[in-house]
Enzyme design. Structure first.
Site, PDB file in Angstrom:
ATOM      1  N   ASP A  36     -49.426  10.757 -26.434  1.00  0.00           N
ATOM      2  CA  ASP A  36     -48.556  10.655 -25.317  1.00  0.00           C
ATOM      3  C   ASP A  36     -48.697   8.614 -25.026  1.00  0.00           C
ATOM      4  OD1 ASP A  36     -46.446  12.041 -25.479  1.00  0.00           O
ATOM      5  OD2 ASP A  36     -46.971  13.100 -24.390  1.00  0.00           O
ATOM      6  N   HIS A  63     -56.673  16.021 -21.890  1.00  0.00           N
ATOM      7  CA  HIS A  63     -56.383  17.275 -22.866  1.00  0.00           C
ATOM      8  C   HIS A  63     -56.645  18.287 -22.946  1.00  0.00           C
ATOM      9  CE1 HIS A  63     -53.658  19.167 -26.196  1.00  0.00           C
ATOM     10  NE2 HIS A  63     -52.658  18.656 -26.035  1.00  0.00           N
ATOM     11  N   HIS A  71     -47.615  16.918 -18.963  1.00  0.00           N
ATOM     12  CA  HIS A  71     -47.181  17.822 -20.551  1.00  0.00           C
ATOM     13  C   HIS A  71     -46.378  16.691 -20.945  1.00  0.00           C
ATOM     14  CE1 HIS A  71     -46.152  20.168 -24.221  1.00  0.00           C
ATOM     15  NE2 HIS A  71     -45.226  21.272 -22.876  1.00  0.00           N
TER      16      HIS A  71
HETATM   17  N1  CMC Z   1     -56.842  10.379 -15.355  1.00  0.00           N
HETATM   18  C1  CMC Z   1     -58.012  10.980 -15.123  1.00  0.00           C
HETATM   19  N2  CMC Z   1     -58.988  11.664 -14.586  1.00  0.00           N
HETATM   20  C2  CMC Z   1     -58.643  13.107 -15.603  1.00  0.00           C
HETATM   21  C3  CMC Z   1     -57.421  12.500 -16.128  1.00  0.00           C
HETATM   22  C4  CMC Z   1     -56.975  11.385 -16.825  1.00  0.00           C
HETATM   23  N3  CMC Z   1     -55.772  11.637 -17.205  1.00  0.00           N
HETATM   24  N4  CMC Z   1     -57.224  14.018 -17.289  1.00  0.00           N
HETATM   25  C5  CMC Z   1     -58.644  14.916 -15.922  1.00  0.00           C
HETATM   26  N5  CMC Z   1     -58.925  14.737 -15.592  1.00  0.00           N
HETATM   27  C6  CMC Z   1     -60.048  14.782 -14.917  1.00  0.00           C
HETATM   28  C7  CMC Z   1     -59.579  15.586 -13.572  1.00  0.00           C
HETATM   29  O1  CMC Z   1     -59.427  15.430 -12.563  1.00  0.00           O
HETATM   30  C8  CMC Z   1     -60.967  16.639 -14.259  1.00  0.00           C
HETATM   31  O2  CMC Z   1     -62.133  16.009 -12.886  1.00  0.00           O
HETATM   32  P1  CMC Z   1     -63.306  17.096 -12.130  1.00  0.00           P
HETATM   33  O3  CMC Z   1     -63.721  18.008 -12.940  1.00  0.00           O
HETATM   34  O4  CMC Z   1     -63.783  15.852 -11.470  1.00  0.00           O
HETATM   35  O5  CMC Z   1     -61.874  18.042 -11.486  1.00  0.00           O
HETATM   36  C9  CMC Z   1     -61.106  16.665 -15.036  1.00  0.00           C
HETATM   37  O6  CMC Z   1     -60.963  15.431 -15.820  1.00  0.00           O
HETATM   38  C10 CMC Z   1     -60.933  18.280 -16.076  1.00  0.00           C
HETATM   39  O7  CMC Z   1     -58.864  17.571 -15.764  1.00  0.00           O
HETATM   40  P2  CMC Z   1     -57.902  19.027 -15.965  1.00  0.00           P
HETATM   41  O8  CMC Z   1     -57.025  18.486 -15.230  1.00  0.00           O
HETATM   42  O9  CMC Z   1     -58.877  20.203 -14.893  1.00  0.00           O
HETATM   43  O10 CMC Z   1     -57.780  18.574 -16.958  1.00  0.00           O
HETATM   44  P3  CMC Z   1     -56.904  19.751 -17.852  1.00  0.00           P
HETATM   45  O11 CMC Z   1     -57.422  20.060 -19.271  1.00  0.00           O
HETATM   46  O12 CMC Z   1     -56.164  21.495 -16.968  1.00  0.00           O
HETATM   47  O13 CMC Z   1     -55.656  19.340 -18.028  1.00  0.00           O
HETATM   48  C11 CMC Z   1     -53.896  17.497 -18.250  1.00  0.00           C
HETATM   49  C12 CMC Z   1     -55.374  18.066 -19.132  1.00  0.00           C
HETATM   50  C13 CMC Z   1     -53.659  16.952 -19.660  1.00  0.00           C
HETATM   51  C14 CMC Z   1     -53.158  18.075 -17.509  1.00  0.00           C
HETATM   52  C15 CMC Z   1     -54.937  16.339 -17.870  1.00  0.00           C
HETATM   53  O14 CMC Z   1     -55.421  15.863 -18.755  1.00  0.00           O
HETATM   54  C16 CMC Z   1     -53.696  15.166 -17.718  1.00  0.00           C
HETATM   55  O15 CMC Z   1     -53.489  15.273 -16.721  1.00  0.00           O
HETATM   56  N6  CMC Z   1     -53.078  14.280 -18.158  1.00  0.00           N
HETATM   57  C17 CMC Z   1     -52.393  13.013 -18.063  1.00  0.00           C
HETATM   58  C18 CMC Z   1     -51.519  14.000 -18.396  1.00  0.00           C
HETATM   59  C19 CMC Z   1     -50.827  13.354 -19.497  1.00  0.00           C
HETATM   60  O16 CMC Z   1     -51.188  12.361 -20.576  1.00  0.00           O
HETATM   61  N7  CMC Z   1     -50.570  14.676 -20.440  1.00  0.00           N
HETATM   62  C20 CMC Z   1     -50.336  14.914 -21.865  1.00  0.00           C
HETATM   63  C21 CMC Z   1     -50.730  15.627 -22.815  1.00  0.00           C
HETATM   64  S1  CMC Z   1     -50.663  15.707 -24.224  1.00  0.00           S
HETATM   65  C22 CMC Z   1     -49.236  15.797 -24.261  1.00  0.00           C
HETATM   66  C23 CMC Z   1     -49.093  17.284 -24.168  1.00  0.00           C
HETATM   67  O17 CMC Z   1     -48.967  17.869 -25.799  1.00  0.00           O
HETATM   68  O18 CMC Z   1     -48.354  18.064 -23.738  1.00  0.00           O
END
Ligand code: CMC
Length: 435
Positions: A370, A313, A272
């Site tokens: 971010d 995201h 987050h």
């Molecule tokens: N790098 C590599 N792979 C990724 C990433 C990433 N940053 N983000 C998602 N994936 C992959 C993930 O491994 C999954 O793959 P699979 O389908 O093979 O299992 C797929 O993409 C879907 O990801 P998810 O984790 O199920 O997606 P989510 O919607 O639950 O998570 C997220 C969203 C923001 C937590 C995630 O993209 C992440 O951890 N990003 C990095 C952290 C980050 O930048 N966070 C700030 C978000 S913006 C600020 C805010 O509003 O808080």
């Protein structure tokens, strides 16, 4: 979609029930399944709330497919162009943009409350010098509940509004105090004659505890503008993890300062708000452009926990409109500060490679807010471990707006999810001597 319904049929018993579809003013409608357990004896399973609306809200609208973000109906791009942060905070809380008199009064109301109790200020002395500023902020904001509790009536709208103004006013003071403590500098008292962002920069960087920066160092208006913009972009984002936390804690009738402290704690995680700090840590770890392919490969490897921080995201699947605004601002600020920060070059190289990579394209992973905010904060001289605190100052506007909305709705129930139990069935416990 008025009068439409979703028909759910139990394949075992053949029983079927229609559930009303509630119309949204924009975006996806919502099926009201509150009677599902009564009708069928089962719950819905939706970990991470992928498909669950937890409340009704009139504050912020996001269309993730089209990269739209509206606060109270206004596009984020227009607010970023025409407003300052305090106007936006007023909008989030009150539903309409202020006129000049309303804005002046609101500014006064906020800045009047920027001072913290001397006893609270002394709390910082209890922290070790290397305590993370987020840890100090969580504790000190939570401790406000010890100062404002017995005379607080959360059922009274006037009292609630005072809480909201107090939180907006005191957040920058607490944030700056946590920074000053970590670098061993004396606390700087808030200046009510300065604007919100200017006052914050003064409390952060003033050389002595009393003066306005000092004679040779003034606060660059471009920096104040940049901070206003960053705060506007971070001010709200509908039912994200920290805002949902504030609502969940608030739904129990808890003290509002404790609710916001819980929100700050939720924001801290790298998935987050902690991502802005994590981006800088990641860039330092990658080190130089030659290493980018290696780290991209690691991010794509499902057996490797490494993720590209600042990418992806839950809601935005094409672009994050906040990131688009910040990307161009990044260039301007770096030009202005003449900072040839190699980390920015590195960030651009990562962005370029990732945006062309099939893995990131297929999974719709784009730079989020971010990815750029940390680089800008760094150029403004904000230390890396303060990045998420900066996010918290801005998001306080959203948290208090959501708390006010929820508390103003007498029908808001306590937040209490259900579960799919997979533990042992009922069994008998025997005394240790018989085991
Ligand atoms: N790098 C590599 N792979 C990724 C990433 C990433 N940053 N983000 C998602 N994936 C992959 C993930 O491994 C999954 O793959 P699979 O389908 O093979 O299992 C797929 O993409 C879907 O990801 P998810 O984790 O199920 O997606 P989510 O919607 O639950 O998570 C997220 C969203 C923001 C937590 C995630 O993209 C992440 O951890 N990003 C990095 C952290 C980050 O930048 N966070 C700030 C978000 S913006 C600020 C805010 O509003 O808080």
């Amino acid at each position: 979609m008025a009068n439409e319904a979703l028909l759910i049929k139990h394949t075992g018993s053949g029983k079927q029930v229609e559930y009303p579809i509630l119309s949204a003013s924009m975006g996806a409608d919502t099926v009201d399944i509150r009677a599902l357990h009564k009708d069928f004896g089962c719950f819905t399973f939706d970990p991470g709330f992928i498909a669950t609306a937890s409340c009704k809200s009139k504050i912020t609208y996001i269309d993730g497919d089209n990269g739209t973000l509206l606060y109270r109906g206004y596009p984020i791009e227009q607010l970023a162009q025409h407003c300052d942060f305090i106007e936006v905070a007023y909008l989030l809380m009150n539903g309409e943009l202020p006129d000049a008199t309303q804005l002046r009064n609101f500014n006064e109301e906020i800045l009047d409350r920027a001072t913290i109790h001397e006893s609270l200020r002394k709390f910082f002395d209890g922290f070790h010098y290397d305590a993370h500023p987020m840890a100090m902020s969580i504790s000190v904001v939570g401790s406000l509940s010890a100062f404002y509790h017995s005379d607080l009536d959360i059922r009274d709208p006037v009292s609630r509004r005072v809480c909201a103004a107090r939180l907006l006013g005191k957040m920058p003071t607490i944030a700056a105090a946590s920074f000053r403590h970590s670098v061993g500098r004396p606390f700087v008292y808030p200046r009510i004659d300065l604007g919100y962002c200017e006052n914050f920069l003064n409390m952060m960087f003033s050389r002595s505890s009393q003066t306005y920066i000092d004679q040779n160092h003034y606060i660059d208006p471009e920096f104040v503008k940049a901070l206003n913009l960053l705060f506007i972009l971070h001010a709200d984002h509908e039912q994200n993890a920290s805002t949902s936390t504030v609502r969940l804690v608030g739904s129990t009738g808890a003290n509002p300062y404790a609710c916001i402290s819980a929100g700050i704690a939720a924001l801290w995680g790298p998935a987050h708000g902690g991502a802005n700090e994590a981006v800088l840590t990641m860039l330092s770890e990658i080190g130089n452009v030659d290493n980018v392919p290696k780290y991209i490969a690691r991010a794509k490897d499902s057996n490797d926990p490494f993720r590209l921080m600042g990418f992806g995201h839950r809601v935005y699947k094409h672009f994050d409109p906040r990131a688009t605004i910040l990307r161009s601002m990044c260039h301007d600020i770096l030009k202005k500060t003449r900072s040839n920060d190699p980390l920015f070059e590195l960030a651009l190289a990562i962005e370029e490679i990732a945006l062309k990579d099939d893995y990131f394209i297929e999974k719709k992973l784009y730079p989020n807010v971010d990815f750029y905010s940390g680089i800008i904060y760094k150029a403004l001289g904000i230390p890396v471990d303060m990045f998420t605190v900066m996010f918290a100052i801005a998001r306080t506007a959203g948290w208090v707006a959501h708390w006010l909305e929820m508390m103003g709705d007498a029908s808001s129930p306590i937040g209490r999810p259900r579960q799919l139990y997979l533990g042992p069935e009922q069994r008998d416990c025997v005394a240790i001597k018989d085991r």
